[in-house]
Each structure stands twice: as C-alpha cells, then as structure tokens.
Design an enzyme around this catalytic site. Structure first.
Site, PDB file in Angstrom:
ATOM      1  N   SER A   1      -0.616  -5.953  -0.833  1.00 14.56           N
ATOM      2  CA  SER A   1      -0.168  -7.316  -0.546  1.00 14.56           C
ATOM      3  C   SER A   1      -0.689  -8.304  -1.585  1.00 14.56           C
ATOM      4  O   SER A   1       0.053  -9.166  -2.075  1.00 14.56           O
ATOM      5  CB  SER A   1      -0.630  -7.742   0.852  1.00 14.56           C
ATOM      6  OG  SER A   1      -0.019  -6.973   1.856  1.00 14.56           O
TER       7      SER A   1
ATOM      8  N   ARG B   1       1.380 -10.580  -4.710  1.00 10.42           N
ATOM      9  CA  ARG B   1       1.259 -12.036  -4.771  1.00 10.42           C
ATOM     10  C   ARG B   1       0.596 -12.484  -6.068  1.00 10.42           C
ATOM     11  O   ARG B   1       0.942 -13.541  -6.616  1.00 10.42           O
ATOM     12  CB  ARG B   1       0.505 -12.537  -3.537  1.00 10.42           C
ATOM     13  CG  ARG B   1       1.341 -12.426  -2.251  1.00 10.42           C
ATOM     14  CD  ARG B   1       0.465 -12.390  -0.994  1.00 10.42           C
ATOM     15  NE  ARG B   1       1.258 -12.433   0.225  1.00 10.42           N
ATOM     16  CZ  ARG B   1       1.881 -11.373   0.754  1.00 10.42           C
ATOM     17  NH1 ARG B   1       1.817 -10.195   0.152  1.00 10.42           N
ATOM     18  NH2 ARG B   1       2.566 -11.487   1.890  1.00 10.42           N
TER      19      ARG B   1
ATOM     20  N   GLY C   1      10.023  -3.966   0.158  1.00 11.22           N
ATOM     21  CA  GLY C   1      10.466  -5.085   0.980  1.00 11.22           C
ATOM     22  C   GLY C   1       9.733  -6.366   0.647  1.00 11.22           C
ATOM     23  O   GLY C   1      10.318  -7.455   0.694  1.00 11.22           O
TER      24      GLY C   1
ATOM     25  N   ASP D   1       0.838  -1.963   9.660  1.00 12.88           N
ATOM     26  CA  ASP D   1       1.004  -0.845   8.730  1.00 12.88           C
ATOM     27  C   ASP D   1       0.137   0.354   9.095  1.00 12.88           C
ATOM     28  O   ASP D   1       0.341   1.450   8.556  1.00 12.88           O
ATOM     29  CB  ASP D   1       0.683  -1.285   7.301  1.00 12.88           C
ATOM     30  CG  ASP D   1       1.770  -2.178   6.717  1.00 12.88           C
ATOM     31  OD1 ASP D   1       2.927  -2.063   7.153  1.00 12.88           O
ATOM     32  OD2 ASP D   1       1.456  -2.997   5.834  1.00 12.88           O
TER      33      ASP D   1
ATOM     34  N   LYS E   1      10.955  -0.610   9.081  1.00  8.89           N
ATOM     35  CA  LYS E   1      10.141  -0.434   7.875  1.00  8.89           C
ATOM     36  C   LYS E   1      10.879   0.521   6.928  1.00  8.89           C
ATOM     37  O   LYS E   1      12.093   0.684   7.021  1.00  8.89           O
ATOM     38  CB  LYS E   1       8.751   0.086   8.263  1.00  8.89           C
ATOM     39  CG  LYS E   1       7.911  -0.930   9.026  1.00  8.89           C
ATOM     40  CD  LYS E   1       7.438  -2.044   8.119  1.00  8.89           C
ATOM     41  CE  LYS E   1       6.458  -2.972   8.795  1.00  8.89           C
ATOM     42  NZ  LYS E   1       5.966  -4.021   7.872  1.00  8.89           N
TER      43      LYS E   1
END
EC number: 2.5.1.19
Length: 446
Positions: A36, A40, A108, A332, A359
């Site tokens: 994640s 970013r 995604g 997750d 997912k």
C-alpha cells in the site's frame, strides 16, 4: 538445518509449487516493503515537484504496474531492480496525455487510485485497462463519487468495469459518505480532491487503513483527519513536494509467517521491521485473541509509520469470532486467518467480509473449496466462513485461482498437512511477495 520444503515446478499455465513438509520454522527474517505504501509513494512522488527517494519499495508486480503507468504520464522513475528508487515528479496538474493505453496489470490499487488522479487533469484523454481479473473487478465504487465531482468516465457495464476511458475535467469538491470502509475508495477521492478548488470530505462507516492520510500530509497537502467521525478532508488545489520515503515491511506478508509459526509445532521466529500501523494490525489482535504466543519489540516510528520486530512461537490457538469494525483492518489477512482457524480448538466464525468476493478472486469461495480438498471442515457463508478447528489436513491438488494471497495461504496450510500438496498457478505470489519461496526455505528446518 534449512531444507527444501517447497519445490518450484514450471507448468504449462504458469508455476506449480509442490510442498512436502516435516519440520518447523526457526530464525529471523525480514519481509518485502508494504504494498500500500509503495503504490502511494510512487504516485505522490510522480505528482510532486522535485525528487522523491523511496527506500524499501516492494519489488512486486503491482508496484511495477504503477511505475509503468506513471512513466507513461511523464514522471521519471528509476528501474525497480533495487529497493532504492528515485522519482522525478512532473508536478500536480502537469501529467502528460499518454500515447498508449495505461495498463494496471493485476493491481486494483493502481487502477482505482489512478482514476482519481486522471479524472482531475482537465483537457486530457486517458484509457486504462488491466488483466482479465482486474477487468472483472468493480470500479463503480470509485467512479460514482468521481462522477459526482464532475468526472467524465466511460466503461463497460454502465461505466463500472475496465477498460475505461477518462476525459479529464476541473472537478468540484464534494462531501461523500462512503457506503463501505475502503482505503481504495477513500484514497481515490482524496487524490481527486487535490485538484478540486475547496474542501473534499470522505466519511467512512469504519476506519480503513490510513497510509494516504499520513503520506498526503508528508508531501505537503492540506489535510484534516477526524477519527471520531471516520472522516478525512482534503483542501485543493494542493502543492506537493518531493520527499524521502522509507517503506516498512508489509504486515500482510508478515501474516503468513505469523500464522505458520503459530500452527506448526516447534516453531520460533522473529520478523523484523514490520509496519504496525494501527489501521492494519487487526491480524495481530485476532491472533492474540486466539492465544498466539507473540510479542512486539523495538517499537519505533520510521518516516511517520509505526514499526516493530515481532517474535512468535508455536502455541495452541482457540477459535474466535472475526467481524465488524476489525474487518477493514485485516481484510487482506482473512485467507491466512482461515488457515489459523483450522488448527485452533473450537469453531471460528468470520462475518462481514463480503468484500473478499471481489478481490483478485472470490477469496471466500477459493479458500473454502481448496481447503475442503485438504480435508478441512469449512463452510462458506454469504459474507464469511464457518470453520471447525482441530483439523487434520492431507496433502491435495489445489489451485490459487491466480490470487497471490490464496496461493500463499494454501502453502502455509500445506506445512501442517500429511503428504504432498501441489498448488497450481503459484506464480501469482510475485504480485506482492516475490521472494516468498526463498523466505520459506530460509526459515524451514527439519
């Protein structure tokens, strides 16, 4: 001594893992960078003015998809062949109109967050797509609020599925009450809000992971977070400035080894440099509830993110109920927690997890059907799983469904099974954990 517990075999449709286990896990390891945060860092670095340096970037397929897309949009991103990456930003509002289709691969996060960025860059036309799995995943959850902001987006099935075409617009700020707690939905709107004039607010029914909030603030965005109302407000237009980012280890990857050590007798391991952001530590809380023998040491803050070393030993787990507000904080990790539940005393119930059906695979169906092949007493529910503990698993021929988390969860289950387990389409692990096999070989002793 370490031993070859897992054999990697080429197959016509990808890679097959064959696991024959008799042993335990012991030693110290580190894990790949947080997926994640890696996404970013690349995106914000591309949108910022100046240079961003990223240390510890995940070198998986998903961040590679993000880097590929933002290079096509004008950012200069060094090759992802080491964990030290440099990004020369093009500046917010200055993305180029690409002459190629932007391909998000299986990611995604790449596609959903990028939609908020592309939709907010006026007078440019973008086309985005992904692999077969991604093109079947719902995009309406982010397209709907973007359209409320004035976005022009077209796609299949009433503008809800990729491939998608986006005509960038000057977006308007909104107050969006999200029907689901989703960091992807929240982050997409936050990115769109960077270019809107005024305050854009997103409210969630429960807290989702907050990496975007932390990183937006670090890059210089005007952001207000209200944890009492689960809301975040971004004021645009923003100016972002390049930063030095250090990416901690991904707790979602650590979860495989935490569960493996907890369920395999004789195991005793340390996992170093794990990100323990409180919006991600649901898996630790559930394992503690189940009776895991686990401690956190050397707790510190690195580049704005909480980090710790985790020590875990084998212990007898107990069944539990996993539901409600904790689900977004471990969404997750549900597949690997289902494996932990198989070896607990008593039943475990997982509820409020219908999100897993959309997912990379339908993870509820995938885990239930494949673990049943190994002899598990596990029942699929509309929004979760019912699992009877005390399992005695037998090796079987199982399928990852091309889903990295399913494949690695099945591999951990196979460590406690009698006989040989064959996992098909195991190459999917490279999406988030390219060196999973090497780490298992390092930790496994017989």
């Amino acid at each position: 001594m370490p031993t070859d517990v897992l054999t990697v075999c080429p197959a016509p449709t990808g890679t097959t893992w064959v696991i024959q286990s008799e042993g335990y896990l012991q030693g110290k390891t580190t894990i790949p960078g947080d997926k994640s945060i890696s996404h970013r860092a690349l995106m914000l670095g591309a949108l910022a003015s100046g240079e961003t340096t990223i240390q510890g970037l995940l070198l998986g397929e998903d961040p590679r998809s993000t880097a590929h897309c933002f290079r096509a949009l004008g950012a200069e991103i060094s090759e992802l062949n080491t964990e030290h990456v440099r990004v020369q930003g093009i500046g917010l509002g200055h993305l180029l109109e690409p002459d190629v289709v932007l391909d998000a691969g299986n990611s995604g996060t790449t596609l959903r967050l990028m939609l908020g960025i592309l939709a907010s860059h006026p007078d440019r036309l973008f086309t985005v797509t992904g692999d077969t799995s991604l093109c079947s995943r719902p995009m309406g959850r982010v397209i709907k609020p973007l359209q409320q902001m004035g976005a022009h987006i077209w796609g299949r099935q009433s503008d809800t599925l990729a491939p998608l075409a986006i005509r960038g617009q000057q977006l308007q700020p909104i107050h969006y009450p999200s029907p689901i707690a989703s960091a992807q939905v929240k982050s997409c709107i936050m990115f769109a809000g960077l270019m809107a004039e005024g305050q854009t607010t997103i409210t969630e029914p429960a807290l989702s992971r907050d990496h975007s909030e932390r990183m937006f603030a670090a890059f210089g965005a005007n952001i207000i977070v209200d944890p009492d109302t689960c809301s975040v407000t971004v004021t645009g237009p923003a100016q972002l400035h390049g930063q030095a980012i250090i990416v901690p280890g991904d707790i979602s990857s650590a979860a495989f080894w935490l569960v493996a050590a907890a369920i395999v007798p004789g195991s005793d391991i340390w996992i170093e440099n794990v990100g323990v952001n409180p919006t991600r530590t649901g898996v630790l809380e559930v394992l503690e509830q189940m009776g895991a023998k686990m401690t956190l040491a050397n707790q510190r803050t690195v580049a704005g993110e909480p980090v710790a070393d985790i020590h875990i030993q084998h212990s007898q787990l107990h069944g539990t109920v996993i539901e409600g507000a904790v689900i977004p904080r471990l969404v997750d990790e549900v597949p690997i927690l289902a494996v932990a539940a198989l070896f607990a005393q008593g039943p475990t119930t997982i509820r409020d997890a219908a999100e897993l059906r959309v997912k990379e695979s339908d993870r509820l169906t995938a885990m239930a059907t494949q673990l049943q092949k190994m002899g598990a007493n596990i029942t699929e529910q509309p929004d979760g799983l019912e699992i009877q503990g005390g399992a005695s698993l037998q090796g079987a021929d199982v399928d990852s469904f091309g889903d990295h988390r399913v494949g690695m969860s099945l591999a951990i289950a196979a460590l406690n099974a009698t006989g040989s387990t064959t996992i098909h389409r195991a190459e999917a692990a490279a999406i988030s954990y390219p060196n999973f096999v090497a780490t298992l070989q390092q930790l496994w002793h017989s």
